[in-house]
Design a protein around this motif. Structure first.
Motif, PDB file in Angstrom:
ATOM      1  N   CYS A 297      47.590  33.973  46.476  1.00 39.82           N
ATOM      2  CA  CYS A 297      46.827  35.113  45.954  1.00 39.82           C
ATOM      3  C   CYS A 297      45.865  35.546  47.048  1.00 39.82           C
ATOM      4  O   CYS A 297      45.091  34.731  47.544  1.00 39.82           O
ATOM      5  CB  CYS A 297      46.079  34.678  44.695  1.00 39.82           C
ATOM      6  SG  CYS A 297      44.615  35.657  44.322  1.00 39.82           S
ATOM      7  N   TRP A 298      45.927  36.813  47.436  1.00 37.27           N
ATOM      8  CA  TRP A 298      45.062  37.307  48.503  1.00 37.27           C
ATOM      9  C   TRP A 298      43.883  38.105  47.940  1.00 37.27           C
ATOM     10  O   TRP A 298      43.553  39.172  48.441  1.00 37.27           O
ATOM     11  CB  TRP A 298      45.877  38.137  49.499  1.00 37.27           C
ATOM     12  CG  TRP A 298      46.722  37.274  50.401  1.00 37.27           C
ATOM     13  CD1 TRP A 298      46.497  35.975  50.732  1.00 37.27           C
ATOM     14  CD2 TRP A 298      47.913  37.655  51.089  1.00 37.27           C
ATOM     15  NE1 TRP A 298      47.486  35.516  51.578  1.00 37.27           N
ATOM     16  CE2 TRP A 298      48.363  36.530  51.811  1.00 37.27           C
ATOM     17  CE3 TRP A 298      48.655  38.830  51.162  1.00 37.27           C
ATOM     18  CZ2 TRP A 298      49.513  36.556  52.603  1.00 37.27           C
ATOM     19  CZ3 TRP A 298      49.788  38.849  51.948  1.00 37.27           C
ATOM     20  CH2 TRP A 298      50.212  37.721  52.661  1.00 37.27           C
ATOM     21  N   SER A 299      43.298  37.579  46.876  1.00 33.90           N
ATOM     22  CA  SER A 299      42.078  38.229  46.383  1.00 33.90           C
ATOM     23  C   SER A 299      40.931  37.868  47.332  1.00 33.90           C
ATOM     24  O   SER A 299      40.976  36.848  48.027  1.00 33.90           O
ATOM     25  CB  SER A 299      41.780  37.792  44.950  1.00 33.90           C
ATOM     26  OG  SER A 299      41.728  36.399  44.854  1.00 33.90           O
TER      27      SER A 299
ATOM     28  N   CYS B  83      40.360  41.542  43.529  1.00 31.64           N
ATOM     29  CA  CYS B  83      41.277  42.457  44.200  1.00 31.64           C
ATOM     30  C   CYS B  83      41.329  43.730  43.376  1.00 31.64           C
ATOM     31  O   CYS B  83      40.938  43.746  42.213  1.00 31.64           O
ATOM     32  CB  CYS B  83      42.643  41.834  44.460  1.00 31.64           C
ATOM     33  SG  CYS B  83      43.901  42.254  43.282  1.00 31.64           S
TER      34      CYS B  83
ATOM     35  N   CYS C 199      53.317  37.922  38.537  1.00 29.69           N
ATOM     36  CA  CYS C 199      53.459  38.961  39.562  1.00 29.69           C
ATOM     37  C   CYS C 199      52.169  39.099  40.350  1.00 29.69           C
ATOM     38  O   CYS C 199      51.119  38.603  39.939  1.00 29.69           O
ATOM     39  CB  CYS C 199      53.806  40.303  38.913  1.00 29.69           C
ATOM     40  SG  CYS C 199      52.498  40.917  37.878  1.00 29.69           S
ATOM     41  N   CYS C 200      52.299  39.712  41.509  1.00 29.40           N
ATOM     42  CA  CYS C 200      51.126  40.058  42.316  1.00 29.40           C
ATOM     43  C   CYS C 200      51.313  41.526  42.664  1.00 29.40           C
ATOM     44  O   CYS C 200      52.254  41.877  43.375  1.00 29.40           O
ATOM     45  CB  CYS C 200      51.067  39.186  43.570  1.00 29.40           C
ATOM     46  SG  CYS C 200      49.784  39.721  44.722  1.00 29.40           S
ATOM     47  N   TYR C 201      50.482  42.384  42.141  1.00 27.09           N
ATOM     48  CA  TYR C 201      50.676  43.837  42.293  1.00 27.09           C
ATOM     49  C   TYR C 201      50.618  44.321  43.738  1.00 27.09           C
ATOM     50  O   TYR C 201      51.537  44.977  44.210  1.00 27.09           O
ATOM     51  CB  TYR C 201      49.665  44.597  41.433  1.00 27.09           C
ATOM     52  CG  TYR C 201      49.949  44.480  39.962  1.00 27.09           C
ATOM     53  CD1 TYR C 201      50.914  45.288  39.371  1.00 27.09           C
ATOM     54  CD2 TYR C 201      49.293  43.548  39.183  1.00 27.09           C
ATOM     55  CE1 TYR C 201      51.197  45.173  38.021  1.00 27.09           C
ATOM     56  CE2 TYR C 201      49.569  43.428  37.835  1.00 27.09           C
ATOM     57  CZ  TYR C 201      50.521  44.245  37.255  1.00 27.09           C
ATOM     58  OH  TYR C 201      50.808  44.127  35.930  1.00 27.09           O
ATOM     59  N   PRO C 202      49.530  44.016  44.494  1.00 28.68           N
ATOM     60  CA  PRO C 202      49.482  44.571  45.851  1.00 28.68           C
ATOM     61  C   PRO C 202      50.411  43.864  46.833  1.00 28.68           C
ATOM     62  O   PRO C 202      50.797  44.446  47.832  1.00 28.68           O
ATOM     63  CB  PRO C 202      48.021  44.386  46.260  1.00 28.68           C
ATOM     64  CG  PRO C 202      47.489  43.316  45.392  1.00 28.68           C
ATOM     65  CD  PRO C 202      48.306  43.310  44.146  1.00 28.68           C
ATOM     66  N   PHE C 203      50.745  42.598  46.557  1.00 28.99           N
ATOM     67  CA  PHE C 203      51.567  41.831  47.502  1.00 28.99           C
ATOM     68  C   PHE C 203      52.732  41.213  46.733  1.00 28.99           C
ATOM     69  O   PHE C 203      52.790  39.998  46.503  1.00 28.99           O
ATOM     70  CB  PHE C 203      50.716  40.747  48.184  1.00 28.99           C
ATOM     71  CG  PHE C 203      49.443  41.279  48.787  1.00 28.99           C
ATOM     72  CD1 PHE C 203      49.477  42.080  49.924  1.00 28.99           C
ATOM     73  CD2 PHE C 203      48.209  41.009  48.211  1.00 28.99           C
ATOM     74  CE1 PHE C 203      48.307  42.592  50.469  1.00 28.99           C
ATOM     75  CE2 PHE C 203      47.045  41.509  48.752  1.00 28.99           C
ATOM     76  CZ  PHE C 203      47.084  42.312  49.886  1.00 28.99           C
TER      77      PHE C 203
ATOM     78  N   TYR D 215      43.507  45.238  41.867  1.00 28.72           N
ATOM     79  CA  TYR D 215      44.297  45.224  40.638  1.00 28.72           C
ATOM     80  C   TYR D 215      43.719  44.285  39.591  1.00 28.72           C
ATOM     81  O   TYR D 215      43.862  44.501  38.396  1.00 28.72           O
ATOM     82  CB  TYR D 215      45.755  44.833  40.940  1.00 28.72           C
ATOM     83  CG  TYR D 215      46.428  45.915  41.719  1.00 28.72           C
ATOM     84  CD1 TYR D 215      47.162  46.894  41.072  1.00 28.72           C
ATOM     85  CD2 TYR D 215      46.278  45.996  43.088  1.00 28.72           C
ATOM     86  CE1 TYR D 215      47.745  47.920  41.774  1.00 28.72           C
ATOM     87  CE2 TYR D 215      46.857  47.020  43.805  1.00 28.72           C
ATOM     88  CZ  TYR D 215      47.590  47.985  43.147  1.00 28.72           C
ATOM     89  OH  TYR D 215      48.155  48.995  43.849  1.00 28.72           O
ATOM     90  N   LEU D 216      43.051  43.243  40.079  1.00 31.08           N
ATOM     91  CA  LEU D 216      42.532  42.233  39.154  1.00 31.08           C
ATOM     92  C   LEU D 216      41.335  42.752  38.383  1.00 31.08           C
ATOM     93  O   LEU D 216      41.215  42.541  37.184  1.00 31.08           O
ATOM     94  CB  LEU D 216      42.123  41.003  39.964  1.00 31.08           C
ATOM     95  CG  LEU D 216      41.598  39.818  39.169  1.00 31.08           C
ATOM     96  CD1 LEU D 216      42.734  39.136  38.452  1.00 31.08           C
ATOM     97  CD2 LEU D 216      40.903  38.841  40.080  1.00 31.08           C
TER      98      LEU D 216
ATOM     99  N   CYS E  61      48.719  39.076  36.526  1.00 31.90           N
ATOM    100  CA  CYS E  61      49.081  38.600  37.870  1.00 31.90           C
ATOM    101  C   CYS E  61      48.883  37.081  37.947  1.00 31.90           C
ATOM    102  O   CYS E  61      48.439  36.456  36.989  1.00 31.90           O
ATOM    103  CB  CYS E  61      48.261  39.323  38.914  1.00 31.90           C
ATOM    104  SG  CYS E  61      46.547  38.784  38.971  1.00 31.90           S
ATOM    105  N   TYR E  62      49.182  36.483  39.118  1.00 32.83           N
ATOM    106  CA  TYR E  62      49.083  35.019  39.270  1.00 32.83           C
ATOM    107  C   TYR E  62      47.693  34.514  38.896  1.00 32.83           C
ATOM    108  O   TYR E  62      47.536  33.441  38.317  1.00 32.83           O
ATOM    109  CB  TYR E  62      49.362  34.597  40.718  1.00 32.83           C
ATOM    110  CG  TYR E  62      50.726  34.972  41.227  1.00 32.83           C
ATOM    111  CD1 TYR E  62      51.832  35.029  40.379  1.00 32.83           C
ATOM    112  CD2 TYR E  62      50.913  35.249  42.577  1.00 32.83           C
ATOM    113  CE1 TYR E  62      53.081  35.378  40.866  1.00 32.83           C
ATOM    114  CE2 TYR E  62      52.164  35.589  43.066  1.00 32.83           C
ATOM    115  CZ  TYR E  62      53.237  35.657  42.206  1.00 32.83           C
ATOM    116  OH  TYR E  62      54.457  36.003  42.694  1.00 32.83           O
ATOM    117  N   LYS E  63      46.675  35.310  39.259  1.00 31.15           N
ATOM    118  CA  LYS E  63      45.295  34.871  39.030  1.00 31.15           C
ATOM    119  C   LYS E  63      44.991  34.762  37.534  1.00 31.15           C
ATOM    120  O   LYS E  63      44.087  34.040  37.145  1.00 31.15           O
ATOM    121  CB  LYS E  63      44.363  35.901  39.689  1.00 31.15           C
ATOM    122  CG  LYS E  63      42.913  35.558  39.660  1.00 31.15           C
ATOM    123  CD  LYS E  63      42.472  34.912  40.951  1.00 31.15           C
ATOM    124  CE  LYS E  63      40.972  34.862  41.050  1.00 31.15           C
ATOM    125  NZ  LYS E  63      40.536  34.028  42.151  1.00 31.15           N
TER     126      LYS E  63
END
Ligand SMILES: Cc1cc2nc3c(=O)[nH]c(=O)nc-3n(C[C@H](O)[C@H](O)[C@H](O)COP(=O)(O)OP(=O)(O)OC[C@H]3O[C@@H](n4cnc5c(N)ncnc54)[C@H](O)[C@@H]3O)c2cc1C
Ligand code: SF4
Length: 348
Positions: free
Chosen positions: A171-173, A137, A159-163, A139-140, A152-154
């Protein structure tokens, strides 16, 4: 051979891999699998290393053991008595894109391999590594400090920056392999080697659709072969990878399809469409394909079908592109890929 590796340093002296890991080089696939099975989640296979090493540098992967696959002899590509082409997962993408055997038997694979990254990466990157690559993603996959105030969660954080409203387990990567949708549309199988031996399955079985854990492979399971079925009479294929500049970069959306025509060379008898780089895994279109079968593939029908496909897919907004833009991109480029597939089917 076993060694400790954390010696990589940037020119400025900054550490690039901030942890120690053991590196092993088995010469048999069975030994690699047995070793990884023994060590479990703490270990990772490394084929070309073009995805794993950058991920180790930015802390997405932190294996205590890296089991290299580079000394395992590759089996040559071959078409079996059943007409299926078998390719060792350790084959490099460069070898695949230039192979006359692949171009003749499964051209969609050669075409998709050619679109991955740049020539230098394709000389090293393998088919198995491409399919087993980590999801991404915006941010990742950045090293800028401002984007990594908190992991982030990953990366095990909170936190999850975009969502930001996502729950911790969501996680929507996005899964970005250019090759997976091509294999899915062609109807490929894969062979997975585990501690209990080899298991052959459709390629779809590899993907979970979960950004946090995108592959179904368990620790100690190795992707061993990819199998491509033979082409059928009156069959055509289309493939398109949308990118911003057309250079060395990941896709905005990847479209792959095959279709087979009745003897009238107008009516669709069979079809398969897979879309990549827009969700947590490659997606097979079901409704559009059922609407396609039995239909005369006129220009108007293809426009209608591509429109339907763009509504069937539910892309994640990513890399700065909105959902409506991604849908539009798929509508336009999938229609063109369908036209190409139709023309190829009429000529074959
Ligand atoms: C600059 C750059 C640009 C890129 N552009 C693209 C692109 O345009 N399109 C695209 O699709 N990809 C792209 N990639 C990512 C792509 O996945 C890799 O380049 C490559 O295909 C990965 O193959 P590898 O052999 O190097 O895998 P590795 O890095 O060795 O491994 C990747 C992952 O797969 C696992 N793995 C490897 N082999 C096996 C196996 N046989 N069985 C089970 N697990 C295995 C590893 O443990 C690791 O988790 C890019 C990478 C870079 C660095
Ligand atoms: S979508 Fe996934 S990878 Fe991206 S910031 Fe959120 S948790 Fe991390």
């Amino acid at each position: 051979m076993m060694m400790v590796g954390n010696e990589c340093r940037q020119a400025g002296g900054r550490d690039m891999i901030l942890f120690e890991f053991e590196h092993e080089n088995p010469v048999l696939a069975e030994d690699a699998v047995a070793r990884l099975h023994e060590i479990e989640a703490e270990a990772r296979f490394m084929a070309g290393g073009t995805d794993l090493i950058p991920n180790m540098r930015i802390g997405i992967a932190k294996p205590a053991h890296v089991i290299s696959l580079t000394r395992i002899p590759r089996e040559p590509m071959a078409v079996g008595a059943d007409g299926w082409l078998r390719i060792d997962a350790l084959t490099t993408l460069s070898e695949i894109e230039h192979s006359a055997l692949v171009v003749g038997a499964a051209p969609i694979l050669a075409a998709s391999a050619h679109t991955v990254a740049g020539n230098q990466i394709r000389q090293r990157a393998t088919l198995g590594g491409n399919l087993c690559q980590e999801t991404r993603c915006l941010y990742l996959n950045q090293q800028h400090d401002f984007q990594f105030v908190e992991p982030c969660y990953k990366r095990g954080g909170d936190c999850c920056y975009p969502f930001p409203k996502n729950k911790k387990e969501v996680c929507w990567s996005v899964y970005m392999s250019d090759i997976a949708p091509a294999l899915m549309a062609w109807g490929a199988d894969v062979t997975v080697l585990g501690s209990g031996g080899e298991v052959r399955m459709p390629i779809e079985a590899l993907f979970t659709g979960d950004g946090l854990r995108p592959m179904t492979l368990n620790p100690g399971e190795m992707l061993r072969f990819v199998h491509m079925p033979p082409a059928k009479p009156h069959m055509g294929w289309g493939y398109h990878k949308s990118t911003v500049r057309g250079g060395l970069e990941f896709g905005i959306a990847v479209m792959a399809l095959t279709l087979r025509l009745e003897d009238d060379l107008e009516t669709c008898a069979e079809a398969s469409i897979a879309i990549g780089a827009v969700n947590e895994g490659p997606v097979k279109l079901v409704d559009t394909v059922s609407a396609m079968i039995g239909k005369k593939l006129t220009k108007a029908a293809l426009t209608e079908l591509a429109d339907m496909a763009s509504r069937e897919i539910n892309p994640l907004p990513h890399h700065g592109f909105s959902k409506p833009y991604l849908r539009d991109n798929i509508r336009v480029h999938l229609r063109r890929a369908m036209q190409t597939a139709l023309a190829r089917a009429q000529e074959s």
